[in-house]
Design a protein around this motif. Structure first.
Motif, PDB file in Angstrom:
ATOM      1  N   PHE A 142       0.831  -1.206   0.000  1.00 13.53           N
ATOM      2  CA  PHE A 142       0.000   0.000   0.000  1.00 13.53           C
ATOM      3  C   PHE A 142       0.864   1.255   0.000  1.00 13.53           C
ATOM      4  N   SER A 143       1.886   1.293   0.841  1.00 16.22           N
ATOM      5  CA  SER A 143       2.764   2.464   0.913  1.00 16.22           C
ATOM      6  C   SER A 143       3.510   2.680  -0.394  1.00 16.22           C
ATOM      7  N   TYR A 144       4.053   1.586  -0.955  1.00 10.30           N
ATOM      8  CA  TYR A 144       4.815   1.704  -2.195  1.00 10.30           C
ATOM      9  C   TYR A 144       3.917   2.152  -3.354  1.00 10.30           C
ATOM     10  N   LEU A 145       2.732   1.559  -3.439  1.00  8.87           N
ATOM     11  CA  LEU A 145       1.819   1.908  -4.527  1.00  8.87           C
ATOM     12  C   LEU A 145       1.329   3.348  -4.404  1.00  8.87           C
ATOM     13  N   LEU A 146       0.986   3.744  -3.201  1.00 12.17           N
ATOM     14  CA  LEU A 146       0.505   5.105  -2.989  1.00 12.17           C
ATOM     15  C   LEU A 146       1.590   6.113  -3.370  1.00 12.17           C
ATOM     16  N   THR A 147       2.830   5.807  -3.001  1.00 14.34           N
ATOM     17  CA  THR A 147       3.953   6.688  -3.344  1.00 14.34           C
ATOM     18  C   THR A 147       4.136   6.777  -4.852  1.00 14.34           C
ATOM     19  N   SER A 148       4.086   5.632  -5.525  1.00 14.51           N
ATOM     20  CA  SER A 148       4.288   5.624  -6.981  1.00 14.51           C
ATOM     21  C   SER A 148       3.163   6.345  -7.716  1.00 14.51           C
ATOM     22  N   ARG A 149       1.967   6.343  -7.152  1.00 10.91           N
ATOM     23  CA  ARG A 149       0.848   7.052  -7.776  1.00 10.91           C
ATOM     24  C   ARG A 149       0.938   8.558  -7.530  1.00 10.91           C
ATOM     25  N   LEU A 150       1.415   8.947  -6.375  1.00 13.11           N
ATOM     26  CA  LEU A 150       1.491  10.362  -6.042  1.00 13.11           C
ATOM     27  C   LEU A 150       2.571  11.079  -6.849  1.00 13.11           C
ATOM     28  N   ILE A 151       3.705  10.401  -7.059  1.00 11.52           N
ATOM     29  CA  ILE A 151       4.811  11.022  -7.791  1.00 11.52           C
ATOM     30  C   ILE A 151       4.646  10.717  -9.273  1.00 11.52           C
ATOM     31  N   PRO A 152       4.522  11.749 -10.119  1.00  7.47           N
ATOM     32  CA  PRO A 152       4.201  11.518 -11.535  1.00  7.47           C
ATOM     33  C   PRO A 152       5.345  10.964 -12.372  1.00  7.47           C
ATOM     34  N   MET A 153       6.508  10.700 -11.777  1.00  7.70           N
ATOM     35  CA  MET A 153       7.632  10.159 -12.548  1.00  7.70           C
ATOM     36  C   MET A 153       7.434   8.684 -12.894  1.00  7.70           C
ATOM     37  N   PHE A 154       6.578   8.006 -12.151  1.00  4.63           N
ATOM     38  CA  PHE A 154       6.375   6.577 -12.374  1.00  4.63           C
ATOM     39  C   PHE A 154       5.274   6.365 -13.417  1.00  4.63           C
ATOM     40  N   ASN A 160       1.012  -0.617 -12.963  1.00  6.58           N
ATOM     41  CA  ASN A 160      -0.070  -1.608 -13.052  1.00  6.58           C
ATOM     42  C   ASN A 160       0.485  -3.003 -13.337  1.00  6.58           C
ATOM     43  N   ILE A 161       1.380  -3.083 -14.309  1.00  8.96           N
ATOM     44  CA  ILE A 161       1.951  -4.377 -14.716  1.00  8.96           C
ATOM     45  C   ILE A 161       2.832  -4.955 -13.615  1.00  8.96           C
ATOM     46  N   ALA A 162       3.688  -4.116 -13.022  1.00  6.20           N
ATOM     47  CA  ALA A 162       4.579  -4.588 -11.960  1.00  6.20           C
ATOM     48  C   ALA A 162       3.786  -5.101 -10.763  1.00  6.20           C
ATOM     49  N   SER A 163       2.709  -4.402 -10.419  1.00  3.57           N
ATOM     50  CA  SER A 163       1.870  -4.843  -9.296  1.00  3.57           C
ATOM     51  C   SER A 163       1.237  -6.196  -9.596  1.00  3.57           C
ATOM     52  N   GLY A 164       0.818  -6.390 -10.848  1.00  2.92           N
ATOM     53  CA  GLY A 164       0.248  -7.684 -11.236  1.00  2.92           C
ATOM     54  C   GLY A 164       1.266  -8.797 -11.186  1.00  2.92           C
ATOM     55  N   LEU A 165       2.480  -8.537 -11.656  1.00  3.94           N
ATOM     56  CA  LEU A 165       3.529  -9.554 -11.641  1.00  3.94           C
ATOM     57  C   LEU A 165       3.896  -9.966 -10.223  1.00  3.94           C
ATOM     58  N   LEU A 166       3.849  -9.003  -9.306  1.00  9.12           N
ATOM     59  CA  LEU A 166       4.227  -9.286  -7.925  1.00  9.12           C
ATOM     60  C   LEU A 166       3.054  -9.804  -7.092  1.00  9.12           C
ATOM     61  N   GLY A 167       1.887  -9.967  -7.720  1.00 10.90           N
ATOM     62  CA  GLY A 167       0.751 -10.573  -7.039  1.00 10.90           C
ATOM     63  C   GLY A 167       0.178  -9.748  -5.907  1.00 10.90           C
ATOM     64  N   VAL A 168       0.163  -8.429  -6.075  1.00  7.69           N
ATOM     65  CA  VAL A 168      -0.390  -7.542  -5.048  1.00  7.69           C
ATOM     66  C   VAL A 168      -1.874  -7.828  -4.855  1.00  7.69           C
ATOM     67  N   ASN A 169      -2.340  -7.686  -3.635  1.00 10.93           N
ATOM     68  CA  ASN A 169      -3.759  -7.856  -3.326  1.00 10.93           C
ATOM     69  C   ASN A 169      -4.590  -6.838  -4.090  1.00 10.93           C
ATOM     70  N   ALA A 170      -5.701  -7.269  -4.672  1.00 15.86           N
ATOM     71  CA  ALA A 170      -6.515  -6.393  -5.516  1.00 15.86           C
ATOM     72  C   ALA A 170      -7.068  -5.209  -4.733  1.00 15.86           C
ATOM     73  N   ARG A 171      -7.528  -5.439  -3.520  1.00 18.65           N
ATOM     74  CA  ARG A 171      -8.085  -4.337  -2.737  1.00 18.65           C
ATOM     75  C   ARG A 171      -7.025  -3.285  -2.447  1.00 18.65           C
ATOM     76  N   THR A 172      -5.832  -3.741  -2.100  1.00 22.88           N
ATOM     77  CA  THR A 172      -4.725  -2.817  -1.848  1.00 22.88           C
ATOM     78  C   THR A 172      -4.420  -1.987  -3.088  1.00 22.88           C
ATOM     79  N   PHE A 173      -4.396  -2.655  -4.237  1.00 19.49           N
ATOM     80  CA  PHE A 173      -4.106  -1.971  -5.491  1.00 19.49           C
ATOM     81  C   PHE A 173      -5.155  -0.907  -5.789  1.00 19.49           C
ATOM     82  N   ALA A 230       6.256   1.994   5.679  1.00 17.43           N
ATOM     83  CA  ALA A 230       7.180   0.997   5.138  1.00 17.43           C
ATOM     84  C   ALA A 230       8.558   1.129   5.771  1.00 17.43           C
ATOM     85  N   VAL A 231       9.013   2.367   5.937  1.00 16.86           N
ATOM     86  CA  VAL A 231      10.320   2.597   6.573  1.00 16.86           C
ATOM     87  C   VAL A 231      10.290   2.122   8.019  1.00 16.86           C
ATOM     88  N   TRP A 232       9.200   2.398   8.706  1.00 15.69           N
ATOM     89  CA  TRP A 232       9.078   1.987  10.111  1.00 15.69           C
ATOM     90  C   TRP A 232       9.108   0.463  10.232  1.00 15.69           C
TER      91      TRP A 232
END
Length: 249
Positions: A142-154, A160-173, A230-232
């Motif tokens: 959740f932290s990693y995805l939220l960060t990647s969505r907030l920063i427009p460089m990603f 979307n594809i990387a999250s699918g490959l890593l099997g992220v939970n759909a609700r989290t995504f 995530a850092v914590w």
């Protein structure tokens, strides 16, 4: 032999949704549809489009949503243009709501297609280091995805594809995507709201507005806040590993 064939058929069924999305991307550009979904096209047909929206607002919004979802699911890089167009046609608030929902839905379709088709295959070919990376990513997805969505460089499709490959939970995504893209969507919807004045002055909208300091810096601040859990957790894991090592010695 029958087990092998069964597995091959199952693999094809899993690949089918992803193949459909890839085919959609190819057809989109082969048909030259990108020329119709552009700010120049919007400028040329602005009066007809505004008149149609005024006469058929619900149907126009539904059609807009279908096109938006398809563009995101097919990974066509026109999401920003669609959001600006929505702001021009429907206003800031409605365009922000429609854009956030449509982008989340389109991204989820690509995410699910990738996860269904390739996640097991990808996981089966991971080495030990990649397995550890996958486990760490899932714990803080959740932290990693939220960060990647907030920063427009990603790039949106890559996440979307990387999250699918890593099997992220759909609700989290879904939740992280919806929350993460909302600020930028509001910005571009607002830009679209004032697009008519820019057209009248013969000026072009600044598509890199999101990268200007007054907008980018607050987004980076939000992204840093999103990473704190995530850092914590990482610090806590290192402490536990250190205590275990000390106890063992």
């Amino acid at each position: 032999m029958s087990d092998v064939n069964s597995s091959a058929r199952l693999s094809f069924r899993r690949l089918l949704p992803l193949l459909v999305l890839v085919a959609g991307l190819i057809v989109f550009f082969a048909a030259g549809l990108q020329h119709y979904i552009s700010l120049q096209s919007l400028k040329t047909h602005r009066q007809e489009l505004l008149a149609y929206v005024a006469a058929h607002r619900f149907f126009a919004a539904a059609l807009y949503c279908c096109i938006y979802v398809a563009i995101i699911a097919f990974s066509v890089p026109l999401g920003t243009v669609m959001t600006i167009t929505g702001g021009f046609l429907f206003g800031t608030v409605e365009a922000a709501i429609l854009g956030t929902c449509c982008a989340t839905l389109g991204g989820t379709l690509l995410f699910l297609a990738t996860r269904t088709a390739l996640a097991d295959y990808f996981r089966g070919r991971m080495g030990p280091r990649l397995h550890r990376f996958e486990e760490g990513f899932k714990k803080n997805a959740f932290s990693y995805l939220l960060t990647s969505r907030l920063i427009p460089m990603f790039p949106f499709p890559i996440v979307n594809i990387a999250s699918g490959l890593l099997g992220v939970n759909a609700r989290t995504f879904i939740v992280a995507t919806f929350l993460g893209i909302t600020p930028a969507t509001i910005v571009f919807a607002g830009l679209g709201r004032g697009l008519g004045k820019l057209f009248d002055k013969g000026r072009e909208p600044n598509l890199h507005l999101i990268l200007t300091p007054p907008i980018l810096y607050p987004l980076i601040g939000l992204a840093i806040l999103a990473l704190i859990p995530a850092v914590w957790r990482g610090i806590a894991t290192l402490r536990e590993a250190g205590h275990a090592q000390s106890a063992g010695s």
